[in-house]
Design an enzyme around this catalytic site. Structure first.
Site, short mmCIF file in Angstrom:
data_model
loop_
_atom_site.label_atom_id
_atom_site.label_comp_id
_atom_site.label_asym_id
_atom_site.label_seq_id
_atom_site.Cartn_x
_atom_site.Cartn_y
_atom_site.Cartn_z
N MET A 18 0.92 -1.17 -0.23
CA MET A 18 -0.26 0.20 -0.01
C MET A 18 1.32 1.18 0.13
O MET A 18 2.16 1.48 0.29
CB MET A 18 -1.00 0.01 1.14
N HIS A 19 -0.15 2.03 -0.39
CA HIS A 19 1.09 3.97 0.21
C HIS A 19 1.63 4.45 -0.94
O HIS A 19 2.42 5.35 -0.96
CB HIS A 19 1.20 3.62 1.10
N ASP A 65 -1.94 -4.82 0.32
CA ASP A 65 -2.34 -6.04 0.18
C ASP A 65 -2.41 -6.55 1.79
O ASP A 65 -2.97 -7.69 2.26
CB ASP A 65 -0.67 -6.33 0.56
#
Ligand code: ADP
Length: 510
Positions: free
Chosen positions: A82-83, A241
């Site tokens: 992520m991110h 995830d």
């Protein structure tokens, strides 16, 4: 029987798994990534082109391993780290390497966001505080430090959504992954116009947001040629995830919770409504189950604590493991097994890399407390296993404060390979601890989401009923639960009592 595919764009590699409707994994393969580049302290970058190459390799190899033709794949789901921030120009070329999840360079931008938006309003708009891990501060870092690049940015994508773009030609994301950008109105499951306005980010650069099982596009002809997939195969939203892994672990109903004990540790649970911690100690994100949410707490130094011990004090075990082929962690577990619960009054604080939940304190430091001359190396090891579980319990206690039910905990990650560590977790959480048949995690969850999109399952909940089987169910041992409850009371007061000293010492160490 038709199959579905899940593709997880991780940090070290991209994994593709092919799953039958009954949950049986018929083939899987991984394409490795180049190591992340850390050219300055706190920086972490990867090249999106590398994720794509690894995807092509993993998809082809998984089809080969399963002996399945592309035409037998009913749908594909994506999961990913992520991110991360990928920026494309108007010709769709990647403008700079991606700043990935663990990149920490954006503290100044976080401070600016907190100042501009206000801490309370941040929680109200996007349900989370401004942390360097999230995407928005990274986007602002590029704007502040590389304006000539930012000026040319026509599209922002998360890592798995860059792979989606290469698969389908579409700019899309899903609500669970978008929750980690700090730009999503998590309560209403759409981009926050108010947040975008406050940060002066143009909504035009954002991908369209879907629920996780919704179809977002189809495999293009060019992609079909390089991957062996069939042109026109649908690709669903998928998830970040953590949310995908939760779907793979069946965390899709109230009361079901997961404890993932990898390098870091994550406690994750499902919620029917967005549950906000006013102190921001846990993350509140949209779940990959349509119209549902989840909360999660993070221990930075979970499995890492034991790995650190192994690297520093396990040279003879490492040698023995090399010579005999046994797993050196199993040797440590045998040593810890001989020590009674509670480690004779020894406590371990696992803050080797600061701590997120509950302290949100990058300057937190680890320690052993209560050492006597009677303690042996076995006590040190057992206390590490217990300290990590106490630290994960901190997240469960916050869930309790917020009235979020936790009934059964599903264990996964490298640390849960050990029976001892599983029993310690059951005893310290005071809950039934379950392990599942498949440990494919995020890619498996993404495949189930694809199954929902393809109509193989009527809902995410049904996919869990059809495809997920329990392997082991450990009950907590009553005598240990009582002992650990008393020890936890000391544990949770320990760090607050030494916090100021830990900060002073950290400053001296720097
Ligand atoms: P990652 O989070 O990097 O994907 P894993 O989920 O594989 O990592 O977890 C790695 C951690 O799991 C190690 O740091 C170690 O603490 C723990 N671990 C691995 N194998 C064992 C084992 N056999 N017994 C106990 N702990 C283990």
């Amino acid at each position: 029987m038709s199959c579905v595919m899940g593709i997880d764009v991780g940090t070290t590699g991209t994994r593709a798994v092919i799953v039958r409707a009954d949950g049986h994994v018929v083939g899987a393969a991984t394409g490795d990534h180049q190591p992340m580049r850390m050219s300055k302290p706190g920086w972490a970058e990867q090249d999106p082109a590398d994720w794509w190459e690894a995807t092509v390799h993993a998809v082809r190899a998984a089809l080969g391993a399963a002996g399945v033709a592309g035409s037998e794949i009913a749908a594909i789901g994506l999961s990913g780290q992520m991110h991360g921030v990928v920026l494309l120009d108007k010709t769709h070329a990647v403008l700079r390497p991606s700043l990935i999840w663990c990149d920490q360079r954006s503290q100044a931008q976080c401070d600016w966001i907190a100042d501009k938006v206000g801490s309370d309003r941040l929680i109200r708009l996007v349900s989370n505080p401004a942390l360097t891990g999230f995407s928005a501060p990274k986007i602002l870092w590029v704007r502040d430090n590389e304006p000539e690049i930012f000026e040319r940015a026509a599209q922002f994508l998360l890592p798995k959504d860059f792979v989606r773009f290469r698969l389908t030609g579409e700019f899309a994301t899903d609500v669970s992954d978008a929750s980690g950008t700090l730009l999503l109105d998590v309560t209403n499951r759409r981009w926050s116009a108010e947040m975008l306005g406050a940060l002066e980010i143009d909504a035009k650069i954002l991908p369209r947001v879907y629920e996780s099982p919704e179809i977002t596009g189809r495999i293009t002809r060019e992609t079909a040629i390089v991957t062996g997939l069939k042109a026109g195969t649908p690709v669903v939203g998928g998830g970040g995830d953590q949310a995908s892994s939760a779907v793979g672990n069946g965390i899709v109903l109230p009361g079901l919770t997961s404890a993932t004990l990898g390098t870091s540790g994550v406690i994750f649970t499902y919620t029917d409504a967005p549950k906000l911690d006013p102190q921001g100690r846990i993350h509140t994100f949209c779940h990959a189950v349509p119209g549902k949410w989840h909360v999660m707490g993070v221990t930075q130094g979970a499995g890492l604590s034991l790995r650190w011990f192994r690297e520093q004090f396990g040279h003879s075990e490492a040698w023995y493991a090399r010579e005999t082929g046994v797993d050196s962690y199993d040797l440590f577990m045998k040593e810890a097994e001989r020590i009674p619960p509670g480690s004779a009054g020894l406590l371990w604080l696992p803050y080797l890399m600061g701590e997120r939940t509950p302290h949100l304190d990058a300057r937190a430091r680890g320690m052993w407390f209560g050492l006597t001359a009677g303690h042996t190396r076995g006590h040190l090891i057992r206390s590490i296993l217990e300290g990590v579980a106490f630290s994960l319990r901190d997240s469960l206690e916050i869930f309790k404060e917020l009235d979020i039910p936790v009934e059964q905990i599903r264990a996964s990650g490298g640390g849960s390979r050990s029976f001892l560590w599983r029993q310690i977790q059951a005893d310290i959480y005071g809950k039934e601890l379950v392990t599942l048949r498949t440990s494919e995690g995020s890619a498996f969850g993404a495949a189930l989401l694809a199954g929902v999109g393809a109509g193989i399952y009527s809902s995410v909940e049904e996919s869990a009923r059809e495809a997920i089987q329990i392997r082991e169910c450990l009950a907590p041992l009553a005598a240990n639960v009582q002992l650990y409850d008393r020890q936890y009371e000391v544990y949770r007061h320990l760090y607050p009592a030494v916090r100021d000293l830990a900060h002073q010492l950290a400053a001296l160490g720097e």
